[in-house]
Write a protein that holds these residues in place. Structure first.
Motif, PDB file in Angstrom:
ATOM      1  N   ASN A   1       4.743  20.049  -1.652  1.00 36.59           N
ATOM      2  CA  ASN A   1       4.873  21.376  -2.250  1.00 36.59           C
ATOM      3  C   ASN A   1       6.190  21.551  -2.994  1.00 36.59           C
ATOM      4  N   GLN A   2       7.041  20.542  -2.944  1.00 31.36           N
ATOM      5  CA  GLN A   2       8.324  20.618  -3.647  1.00 31.36           C
ATOM      6  C   GLN A   2       8.446  19.601  -4.770  1.00 31.36           C
ATOM      7  N   GLY A   3       7.531  18.680  -4.848  1.00 30.46           N
ATOM      8  CA  GLY A   3       7.566  17.623  -5.855  1.00 30.46           C
ATOM      9  C   GLY A   3       6.415  16.681  -5.591  1.00 30.46           C
ATOM     10  N   THR A   4       6.695  15.386  -5.590  1.00 31.76           N
ATOM     11  CA  THR A   4       5.689  14.374  -5.287  1.00 31.76           C
ATOM     12  C   THR A   4       6.288  13.371  -4.315  1.00 31.76           C
ATOM     13  N   TYR A   5       5.588  13.102  -3.215  1.00 35.70           N
ATOM     14  CA  TYR A   5       6.080  12.075  -2.296  1.00 35.70           C
ATOM     15  C   TYR A   5       5.289  10.788  -2.477  1.00 35.70           C
ATOM     16  N   PHE A   6       5.953   9.681  -2.234  1.00 31.87           N
ATOM     17  CA  PHE A   6       5.324   8.361  -2.151  1.00 31.87           C
ATOM     18  C   PHE A   6       5.707   7.772  -0.801  1.00 31.87           C
ATOM     19  N   ALA A   7       4.704   7.390  -0.017  1.00 34.02           N
ATOM     20  CA  ALA A   7       4.931   6.838   1.319  1.00 34.02           C
ATOM     21  C   ALA A   7       4.351   5.432   1.375  1.00 34.02           C
ATOM     22  N   PRO A   8       5.137   4.404   1.053  1.00 31.07           N
ATOM     23  CA  PRO A   8       4.629   3.030   1.104  1.00 31.07           C
ATOM     24  C   PRO A   8       4.634   2.479   2.529  1.00 31.07           C
ATOM     25  N   ASP A   9       3.764   1.514   2.763  1.00 25.56           N
ATOM     26  CA  ASP A   9       3.820   0.691   3.981  1.00 25.56           C
ATOM     27  C   ASP A   9       4.590  -0.580   3.639  1.00 25.56           C
TER      28      ASP A   9
ATOM     29  N   LEU B   1       9.613   7.751   0.588  1.00 28.33           N
ATOM     30  CA  LEU B   1       9.752   7.735   2.045  1.00 28.33           C
ATOM     31  C   LEU B   1       9.783   6.303   2.564  1.00 28.33           C
ATOM     32  N   ILE B   2      10.842   5.953   3.265  1.00 26.64           N
ATOM     33  CA  ILE B   2      11.018   4.589   3.772  1.00 26.64           C
ATOM     34  C   ILE B   2      10.938   4.600   5.290  1.00 26.64           C
TER      35      ILE B   2
ATOM     36  N   PHE C   1       0.839  -1.195   0.000  1.00 30.07           N
ATOM     37  CA  PHE C   1       0.000   0.000   0.000  1.00 30.07           C
ATOM     38  C   PHE C   1       0.877   1.249   0.000  1.00 30.07           C
ATOM     39  N   TYR C   2       0.397   2.294  -0.650  1.00 30.74           N
ATOM     40  CA  TYR C   2       1.121   3.566  -0.618  1.00 30.74           C
ATOM     41  C   TYR C   2       0.138   4.729  -0.671  1.00 30.74           C
ATOM     42  N   SER C   3       0.574   5.841  -0.141  1.00 38.40           N
ATOM     43  CA  SER C   3      -0.134   7.106  -0.324  1.00 38.40           C
ATOM     44  C   SER C   3       0.811   8.049  -1.046  1.00 38.40           C
ATOM     45  N   THR C   4       0.254   8.942  -1.804  1.00 40.31           N
ATOM     46  CA  THR C   4       1.080   9.877  -2.567  1.00 40.31           C
ATOM     47  C   THR C   4       0.349  11.193  -2.729  1.00 40.31           C
ATOM     48  N   ALA C   5       1.102  12.261  -2.819  1.00 40.48           N
ATOM     49  CA  ALA C   5       0.541  13.584  -3.091  1.00 40.48           C
ATOM     50  C   ALA C   5       1.669  14.468  -3.593  1.00 40.48           C
ATOM     51  N   GLY C   6       1.303  15.450  -4.379  1.00 44.31           N
ATOM     52  CA  GLY C   6       2.328  16.368  -4.849  1.00 44.31           C
ATOM     53  C   GLY C   6       1.911  17.121  -6.084  1.00 44.31           C
ATOM     54  N   LEU C   7       2.879  17.822  -6.640  1.00 44.56           N
ATOM     55  CA  LEU C   7       2.659  18.675  -7.794  1.00 44.56           C
ATOM     56  C   LEU C   7       2.869  17.948  -9.108  1.00 44.56           C
TER      57      LEU C   7
ATOM     58  N   MET D   1       6.109  15.353   7.335  1.00 46.58           N
ATOM     59  CA  MET D   1       6.837  15.817   6.150  1.00 46.58           C
ATOM     60  C   MET D   1       5.953  15.911   4.908  1.00 46.58           C
ATOM     61  N   TYR D   2       4.750  15.400   4.976  1.00 45.94           N
ATOM     62  CA  TYR D   2       3.923  15.295   3.780  1.00 45.94           C
ATOM     63  C   TYR D   2       3.731  16.643   3.071  1.00 45.94           C
TER      64      TYR D   2
END
Length: 291
Positions: free
Chosen positions: A120-128, A98-99, A84-90, A114-115
């Protein structure tokens, strides 16, 4: 013109004064119904679509979503893993991957502070990690303990599937998560633009083949989880290290263990430093595109 329902509450007699209350009860009932029958907090299923480079520099809207990436199991006929992952960004440069640590109760949400900064600087991906959070299997359905090497391999598969043609992935890790980040970089070096490391556990043998990757090293000198004395070893091992060290970050009455989480107390300074560092590494990696 239809008078406001709230105006009716001023009338004497009749049932008009009950209308607002009835409306509220109906709305609450509908929300409860939707929550129950749509799974409530269950993550939305999205097809894992690779993220490719955009020609435009920035998109004006922050896009957020969640999804799963399927991982091959040790025995694909018996064990299926879905990360599973969540992501947000531009949807712009760069990607922050993010690990989180492999400890009980850990998940991608550990990076929640940190989300907004990273979105606001790119796109993050935060997997479980598998056996954590909303991944499958999860904490309550896990069938076996997964070693660090296997977690790193799953993360590497994620990177290859989701970012097939990218060379601007920044790995973000803290503490013991750094070992997984280094392994991911070794398996995907052409995709990795840099590391953001928060008080990482470290052995020089982990990074011998990736020592030329730029590093932003963040550490609180009060850290009691991973002592600050280890910072010098990281600086010596990599060719290009920028540092953000904090002398004192713990407010009165807060456990000193929290010094391991400087993003909770010094987010503004960290945000500014990341902006400057990302600008630097984008220039640093520019020649690579012509190779």
């Amino acid at each position: 013109v239809m008078p406001s329902p709230f105006a009716r509450t001023l009338q004497k007699g009749g049932c008009g004064k009950w209308i607002p209350l009835v409306v509220i009860v109906v709305v609450v009932f509908l929300l409860a119904y939707l929550y129950y029958f749509t799974g409530g907090d269950e993550p939305k299923q999205f097809i894992a679509r690779p993220i490719t480079k955009r020609k435009d520099e920035l998109s004006a809207t922050i896009v957020a979503s969640t999804g799963y990436v399927t991982m091959p199991g040790v025995n694909s006929l018996v064990e299926q893993k879905e990360m599973f992952y969540s992501t947000a960004g531009l949807e712009s440069l760069p990607i922050f991957f993010l690990i989180h640590n492999d400890e009980k109760g850990a998940s991608g949400k550990d990076w929640g502070h940190m989300y907004e900064c990273l979105a606001n600087q790119g796109t993050y991906f935060a997997p479980d990690l598998i056996n954590h959070g909303k991944s499958r299997p999860g904490p309550t359905t896990m069938k076996r303990v997964i070693p660090v090497e296997e977690h790193a391999e799953s993360l590497s598969i994620f990177v290859r599937k989701m970012f097939p043609d990218r060379d601007d992935v920044i790995l973000v890790a803290k503490g013991e998560g750094a070992e997984m980040a280094f392994s991911v970089a070794q398996q995907n070096k052409q995709r990795i633009a840099g590391f953001i490391l928060f008080a990482p556990t470290f052995q020089s043998t982990w990074v011998e083949s990736i020592a030329d990757i730029p590093v932003l090293l963040v550490w609180a000198k009060q850290d009691q989880v991973v002592p600050f004395s280890g910072a010098s070893a990281v600086e010596r091992a990599f060719f290009d290290v920028q540092t953000l060290f904090f002398d004192s970050i713990i407010p009165e009455g807060v456990s000193k263990v929290e010094a391991h989480n400087p993003e909770k107390f010094k987010l503004e300074q960290i945000d500014i430093q990341i902006q400057d560092w990302v600008t630097y590494i984008r220039k640093y990696r520019a020649p690579k595109k012509d190779q």
